[in-house]
Scaffold this active site. Structure first.
Site, short mmCIF file in Angstrom:
data_model
loop_
_atom_site.label_atom_id
_atom_site.label_comp_id
_atom_site.label_asym_id
_atom_site.label_seq_id
_atom_site.Cartn_x
_atom_site.Cartn_y
_atom_site.Cartn_z
N ASN A 1 -6.17 -1.89 0.18
CA ASN A 1 -7.08 -2.52 1.13
C ASN A 1 -6.32 -3.45 2.06
O ASN A 1 -5.34 -4.07 1.66
CB ASN A 1 -8.22 -3.27 0.41
CG ASN A 1 -7.86 -4.69 0.07
OD1 ASN A 1 -7.98 -5.59 0.91
ND2 ASN A 1 -7.36 -4.91 -1.14
N GLY B 1 -8.43 -8.27 5.27
CA GLY B 1 -8.07 -9.39 6.13
C GLY B 1 -9.07 -10.53 6.11
O GLY B 1 -9.38 -11.10 7.15
N CYS C 1 -1.77 -15.76 1.63
CA CYS C 1 -2.08 -15.77 3.06
C CYS C 1 -0.80 -16.09 3.82
O CYS C 1 0.04 -16.85 3.33
CB CYS C 1 -3.12 -16.85 3.39
SG CYS C 1 -4.68 -16.66 2.54
#
Ligand code: FMN
EC number: 1.3.-.-
Length: 320
Positions: free
Chosen positions: A66, A69, A127
């Site tokens: 995946n 985002g 992140c």
């Protein structure tokens, strides 16, 4: 089945994995969310985010890629609508947060610190750090520790701060240690390792973002290895284990490696009842093996074969 995240008691060890049950509303159509130990939200960001372009999911053997985002409505909408909805239903809620700078994580923690209904905060360290050329925080112990210390400093003292680690590092124990030294009350692992697949019909990458996070049973041995290594090094730190848990047996494997809470992610996409089923299977499995309480199984695989089942605190004492 009772377990603890720091000093916070959970009625059982099953939670959802961040990003796999949004903020719980969809899952609540299938079962009462109060029946699981906790609901972990998708990673909440300061601003609303549309996420990455499609296609952003691709099936792989025994897994899934995946590149969503961090799609979501942002912290304002979360605090106005989603968190109160969970609090009204007395759902124990682990709020996951994601940011691009230390300041952004800290600002999110500040917004959450007085919000009613936050059981724990899980810091998604996978992140990109926009102040460090997009290098992912979780790949750098010092950067991870800085985020955790800053979140810890503004978060209410009675809300545990959980650092979520990536397996894409040469030494996960050193990142785990840095996070604990920075003030993490618990650790969770694993976030998705980076993978890629190419569509052999179109002869182009299957995901628009080219690379994506791999999840599902394909990553379970990686998760077991990470939980094992971190529990061996830091036996008194609570671990939320995740990665390819589809059955009670899979959850039990992570518990034997050292997890005291287990999160279910990808399994939810084909079985919305997975958490409840896994909880029942785990209960049956523990009973069949003669355990009186879950805590006796946590980290058991670290003991020599034939050693008696002892409570975790014995393990902690013997590691002194
Ligand atoms: C579609 C999808 C979205 C995810 N979103 C997040 C997220 O927002 N924050 C986060 O920390 N992890 C996120 N993850 C990672 C999961 O929480 C989990 O760590 C990982 O998928 C391993 O568990 P699983 O194999 O049971 O899915 C996401 C995973 C998937 C499959």
């Amino acid at each position: 089945m009772r377990t603890y995240l720091g000093h916070v008691e959970l009625v059982n060890p099953i939670t959802t994995a961040a990003g796999c049950a949004a903020s719980g509303a969809e899952l609540a159509q299938f079962f009462d969310l109060g029946r699981i130990g906790a609901l972990t939200t998708r990673s909440i960001t300061m601003a609303p985010r549309a996420g990455r372009p499609t296609p952003r999911m691709a099936e792989t053997p025994s897994g899934m890629l995946n590149a969503v985002g961090l799609q979501g409505p942002g912290v304002d909408a979360f605090l106005e609508r989603e968190l109160p909805w969970l609090a009204q239903r007395s759902v124990r809620t682990v709020v996951s947060i994601g940011g691009g700078t230390v300041a952004e994580y800290t600002a999110l923690a500040r917004r959450l610190t007085d919000a009613p209904g936050v059981t724990a905060v899980e810091v998604n360290l996978s992140c990109p750090n926009i102040e460090d050329r997009g290098r992912v925080f979780a790949r750098d112990g010092a950067a991870s520790a800085e985020v955790i210390a800053s979140v810890r400093s503004v978060m209410r003292y009675d809300v545990p701060v959980v650092a979520k680690l990536s397996p894409d590092v040469p030494d996960i124990v050193s990142v785990a240690r840095a996070c604990v030294d920075g003030g993490a009350d618990a650790l969770s692992m694993i976030n998705n390792p980076l993978g890629m697949s190419i569509d052999t019909e179109t002869m182009r990458p299957a995901l628009a973002a080219v690379t994506g996070g791999l999840s599902g049973p394909a990553v379970r041995p990686l998760a077991v290895r990470c939980v094992w290594q971190v529990h061996a090094a830091l036996p008194s730190v609570p671990i939320i284990g995740m990665g390819g848990v589809l059955t009670g047996r899979d959850a039990f494997e992570l518990i034997l490696a050292g997890a005291c809470v287990v999160a279910v992610g990808t399994a939810l996409f084909h079985d919305p009842y997975a958490c409840i089923r896994i909880l029942r299977e785990l209960e049956e499995l523990l009973a069949a093996r003669g355990f009186n309480r879950l805590a006796d199984a946590v980290g058991l695989a670290h003991r020599p074969p034939g050693a008696s089942t002892r409570h975790r605190t014995d393990l902690e004492e013997s590691s002194l």
